[in-house]
Design a protein around this motif. Structure first.
Motif, PDB file in Angstrom:
ATOM      1  N   ILE A 130     -86.059  15.881 -79.778  1.00 32.53           N
ATOM      2  CA  ILE A 130     -84.760  15.467 -80.317  1.00 32.53           C
ATOM      3  C   ILE A 130     -84.968  14.502 -81.478  1.00 32.53           C
ATOM      4  N   ASP A 131     -85.873  13.555 -81.304  1.00 31.80           N
ATOM      5  CA  ASP A 131     -86.118  12.572 -82.368  1.00 31.80           C
ATOM      6  C   ASP A 131     -86.707  13.216 -83.617  1.00 31.80           C
ATOM      7  N   GLU A 132     -87.640  14.150 -83.443  1.00 33.44           N
ATOM      8  CA  GLU A 132     -88.213  14.845 -84.602  1.00 33.44           C
ATOM      9  C   GLU A 132     -87.151  15.660 -85.337  1.00 33.44           C
ATOM     10  N   THR A 133     -86.283  16.293 -84.566  1.00 35.65           N
ATOM     11  CA  THR A 133     -85.206  17.070 -85.175  1.00 35.65           C
ATOM     12  C   THR A 133     -84.247  16.153 -85.921  1.00 35.65           C
ATOM     13  N   ALA A 134     -83.926  15.017 -85.318  1.00 43.71           N
ATOM     14  CA  ALA A 134     -83.028  14.053 -85.962  1.00 43.71           C
ATOM     15  C   ALA A 134     -83.632  13.544 -87.268  1.00 43.71           C
ATOM     16  N   ASP A 135     -84.924  13.260 -87.266  1.00 44.12           N
ATOM     17  CA  ASP A 135     -85.592  12.794 -88.487  1.00 44.12           C
ATOM     18  C   ASP A 135     -85.578  13.878 -89.566  1.00 44.12           C
ATOM     19  N   ALA A 136     -85.831  15.108 -89.167  1.00 42.92           N
ATOM     20  CA  ALA A 136     -85.876  16.198 -90.143  1.00 42.92           C
ATOM     21  C   ALA A 136     -84.516  16.446 -90.783  1.00 42.92           C
ATOM     22  N   LEU A 137     -83.459  16.268 -90.003  1.00 42.79           N
ATOM     23  CA  LEU A 137     -82.109  16.537 -90.515  1.00 42.79           C
ATOM     24  C   LEU A 137     -81.391  15.283 -91.007  1.00 42.79           C
ATOM     25  N   HIS A 138     -82.030  14.131 -90.873  1.00 44.31           N
ATOM     26  CA  HIS A 138     -81.446  12.855 -91.291  1.00 44.31           C
ATOM     27  C   HIS A 138     -80.122  12.579 -90.578  1.00 44.31           C
ATOM     28  N   VAL A 139     -80.135  12.780 -89.247  1.00 42.94           N
ATOM     29  CA  VAL A 139     -78.970  12.480 -88.413  1.00 42.94           C
ATOM     30  C   VAL A 139     -79.455  11.694 -87.203  1.00 42.94           C
ATOM     31  N   SER A 140     -78.514  11.231 -86.390  1.00 47.75           N
ATOM     32  CA  SER A 140     -78.893  10.468 -85.205  1.00 47.75           C
ATOM     33  C   SER A 140     -79.307  11.412 -84.077  1.00 47.75           C
ATOM     34  N   ARG A 145     -78.157  16.031 -80.065  1.00 50.54           N
ATOM     35  CA  ARG A 145     -77.774  16.447 -78.712  1.00 50.54           C
ATOM     36  C   ARG A 145     -76.424  17.150 -78.723  1.00 50.54           C
ATOM     37  N   THR A 146     -75.457  16.563 -79.417  1.00 49.29           N
ATOM     38  CA  THR A 146     -74.112  17.151 -79.480  1.00 49.29           C
ATOM     39  C   THR A 146     -74.156  18.525 -80.130  1.00 49.29           C
ATOM     40  N   ARG A 147     -74.844  18.623 -81.257  1.00 52.72           N
ATOM     41  CA  ARG A 147     -74.926  19.913 -81.940  1.00 52.72           C
ATOM     42  C   ARG A 147     -75.670  20.948 -81.086  1.00 52.72           C
ATOM     43  N   SER A 148     -76.688  20.525 -80.358  1.00 55.16           N
ATOM     44  CA  SER A 148     -77.424  21.453 -79.493  1.00 55.16           C
ATOM     45  C   SER A 148     -76.514  22.042 -78.434  1.00 55.16           C
ATOM     46  N   VAL A 149     -75.766  21.178 -77.760  1.00 54.15           N
ATOM     47  CA  VAL A 149     -74.870  21.639 -76.696  1.00 54.15           C
ATOM     48  C   VAL A 149     -73.824  22.599 -77.264  1.00 54.15           C
ATOM     49  N   ARG A 150     -73.220  22.232 -78.369  1.00 50.24           N
ATOM     50  CA  ARG A 150     -72.182  23.077 -78.965  1.00 50.24           C
ATOM     51  C   ARG A 150     -72.761  24.395 -79.481  1.00 50.24           C
ATOM     52  N   ALA A 151     -73.910  24.331 -80.122  1.00 47.20           N
ATOM     53  CA  ALA A 151     -74.511  25.548 -80.673  1.00 47.20           C
ATOM     54  C   ALA A 151     -74.921  26.503 -79.557  1.00 47.20           C
ATOM     55  N   LEU A 152     -75.506  25.977 -78.481  1.00 49.97           N
ATOM     56  CA  LEU A 152     -75.896  26.841 -77.373  1.00 49.97           C
ATOM     57  C   LEU A 152     -74.680  27.460 -76.696  1.00 49.97           C
ATOM     58  N   ALA A 153     -73.593  26.700 -76.592  1.00 51.86           N
ATOM     59  CA  ALA A 153     -72.356  27.249 -76.023  1.00 51.86           C
ATOM     60  C   ALA A 153     -71.820  28.384 -76.896  1.00 51.86           C
ATOM     61  N   LYS A 154     -71.870  28.205 -78.217  1.00 51.80           N
ATOM     62  CA  LYS A 154     -71.414  29.262 -79.124  1.00 51.80           C
ATOM     63  C   LYS A 154     -72.303  30.497 -79.008  1.00 51.80           C
TER      64      LYS A 154
END
Length: 169
Positions: A130-140, A145-154
């Motif tokens: 999660i931290d590596e992904t956050a660093d790569a995308l420049h987000v918290s 986590r929020t985007r992961s949950v929503r994207a997997l639900a979609k």
């Protein structure tokens, strides 16, 4: 009589072409055609900078640096990994992949927003934390986590019951 800048460059190029070519051959693992191209591009870049060479203390070392940077730039291009074949294969090799599953997953991914798609790819395809992904995308981390949950639900909604069918294969 003072030499012109063009004459100075020609003298430099004549003296450095051999060593640059040898270095390029080593960088390209013996691909002499690519080594020639890299040497030529390096000398072209050096010629463009030749008027400012007075500020550079060691033009030969600078040319080596330009050669290495040119090589690295070439390696980042998508076409750098393409190799010509003598004969084209009659059919695609069977490497155990299911094309129907691949197409279904790619279509489902294409339906996601770009940032959601990036999170899914980084987290689950590249197996980043999660931290590596956050660093790569420049987000918290919370945003990942929020985007992961929503994207997997979609993705579950888009694939519906077929996701279990694909997983069973």
């Amino acid at each position: 009589m003072r030499k012109s800048r063009a004459d100075e460059f020609l003298e430099f190029a004549a003296a450095r072409t051999g060593p640059l070519f040898r270095s390029a051959c080593l960088l390209t693992s013996g691909d002499i055609h690519l080594a020639e191209d890299l040497t030529q591009e390096t000398l072209g870049r050096m010629y463009a900078l030749w008027g400012r060479m007075a500020r550079i203390g060691n033009p030969a070392a600078y040319a080596q640096t330009v050669l290495v940077r040119t090589f690295l730039s070439h390696q980042r291009r998508r076409s750098a990994t393409e190799r010509p074949l003598g004969e084209l294969p009659d059919r695609a090799p069977d490497n155990g992949e299911d094309p129907v599953l691949r197409i279904a997953l790619l279509d489902a991914l294409a339906g996601l927003a770009p940032k959601d798609r990036a999170v899914v790819v980084l987290r689950y395809w590249e197996d980043r934390s999660i931290d590596e992904t956050a660093d790569a995308l420049h987000v918290s981390s919370a945003a990942v986590r929020t985007r992961s949950v929503r994207a997997l639900a979609k993705l579950r909604d888009r694939l519906g019951g077929s996701i279990a069918e694909f997983a069973a294969r």
